[in-house]
Design a protein around this motif. Structure first.
Motif, PDB file in Angstrom:
ATOM      1  N   MET A  43      -6.093 -40.167   6.164  1.00 33.12           N
ATOM      2  CA  MET A  43      -6.377 -38.737   6.322  1.00 33.12           C
ATOM      3  C   MET A  43      -5.741 -37.926   5.192  1.00 33.12           C
ATOM      4  O   MET A  43      -6.359 -37.001   4.661  1.00 33.12           O
ATOM      5  N   ASP A  44      -4.511 -38.277   4.815  1.00 34.45           N
ATOM      6  CA  ASP A  44      -3.841 -37.570   3.722  1.00 34.45           C
ATOM      7  C   ASP A  44      -4.600 -37.756   2.411  1.00 34.45           C
ATOM      8  O   ASP A  44      -4.780 -36.802   1.649  1.00 34.45           O
ATOM      9  N   ALA A  45      -5.042 -38.972   2.146  1.00 26.72           N
ATOM     10  CA  ALA A  45      -5.783 -39.254   0.912  1.00 26.72           C
ATOM     11  C   ALA A  45      -7.114 -38.509   0.911  1.00 26.72           C
ATOM     12  O   ALA A  45      -7.524 -37.954  -0.122  1.00 26.72           O
ATOM     13  N   ALA A  46      -7.788 -38.462   2.052  1.00 25.21           N
ATOM     14  CA  ALA A  46      -9.068 -37.751   2.140  1.00 25.21           C
ATOM     15  C   ALA A  46      -8.868 -36.257   1.897  1.00 25.21           C
ATOM     16  O   ALA A  46      -9.665 -35.620   1.202  1.00 25.21           O
ATOM     17  N   GLN A  47      -7.800 -35.697   2.443  1.00 29.37           N
ATOM     18  CA  GLN A  47      -7.524 -34.273   2.236  1.00 29.37           C
ATOM     19  C   GLN A  47      -7.235 -33.996   0.767  1.00 29.37           C
ATOM     20  O   GLN A  47      -7.710 -33.009   0.209  1.00 29.37           O
ATOM     21  N   GLN A  48      -6.483 -34.882   0.134  1.00 30.86           N
ATOM     22  CA  GLN A  48      -6.187 -34.714  -1.293  1.00 30.86           C
ATOM     23  C   GLN A  48      -7.473 -34.757  -2.115  1.00 30.86           C
ATOM     24  O   GLN A  48      -7.675 -33.937  -3.014  1.00 30.86           O
ATOM     25  N   THR A  53     -11.699 -32.078  -5.209  1.00 31.05           N
ATOM     26  CA  THR A  53     -13.118 -31.799  -5.397  1.00 31.05           C
ATOM     27  C   THR A  53     -13.369 -30.292  -5.380  1.00 31.05           C
ATOM     28  O   THR A  53     -14.110 -29.769  -6.218  1.00 31.05           O
ATOM     29  N   ALA A  54     -12.746 -29.602  -4.449  1.00 31.98           N
ATOM     30  CA  ALA A  54     -12.908 -28.145  -4.375  1.00 31.98           C
ATOM     31  C   ALA A  54     -12.405 -27.499  -5.660  1.00 31.98           C
ATOM     32  O   ALA A  54     -13.053 -26.594  -6.202  1.00 31.98           O
ATOM     33  N   SER A  55     -11.289 -27.951  -6.157  1.00 34.28           N
ATOM     34  CA  SER A  55     -10.739 -27.410  -7.405  1.00 34.28           C
ATOM     35  C   SER A  55     -11.688 -27.676  -8.565  1.00 34.28           C
ATOM     36  O   SER A  55     -11.925 -26.799  -9.408  1.00 34.28           O
ATOM     37  N   PHE A  56     -12.254 -28.876  -8.621  1.00 28.44           N
ATOM     38  CA  PHE A  56     -13.192 -29.226  -9.687  1.00 28.44           C
ATOM     39  C   PHE A  56     -14.404 -28.297  -9.655  1.00 28.44           C
ATOM     40  O   PHE A  56     -14.825 -27.757 -10.681  1.00 28.44           O
TER      41      PHE A  56
END
Length: 89
Positions: A43-48, A53-56
């Motif tokens: 879950m932590d990796a998916a959130q990261q 992706t949002a930042s990109f």
């Protein structure tokens, strides 16, 4: 076999059964903890990745917007419609 030996063996058997049950409980608890830790890590990796992706996409959108403004300014300059060129002196 006399009754004291039978009681001793029964006690040994009960102790072994209790040891096996405790071992099974410990194994189950360990497995449950491992699954919970793995799920949390996933879950932590998916959130990261989601944040990255949002930042990109945000950066890409900003770049496209800036390029569009630049293209509009270039066209205005080319055809003499730039706001700066129309300023009265």
């Amino acid at each position: 076999m006399d009754s004291s030996k039978q009681q001793f063996r029964a006690g040994e058997g009960q102790a072994m059964t209790e040891d096996w049950l405790q071992s099974a409980k410990d194994t189950t608890t360990g497995a449950r903890d491992n699954v919970a830790n793995t799920a949390q890590t996933t879950m932590d990796a998916a959130q990261q990745r989601k944040d990255e992706t949002a930042s990109f996409f945000q950066q890409t959108g900003d770049q496209m917007k800036n390029m569009a403004h630049g293209a509009v300014d270039t066209m205005k300059n080319t055809i003499g419609m730039n706001d700066n060129s129309n300023i009265k002196k």
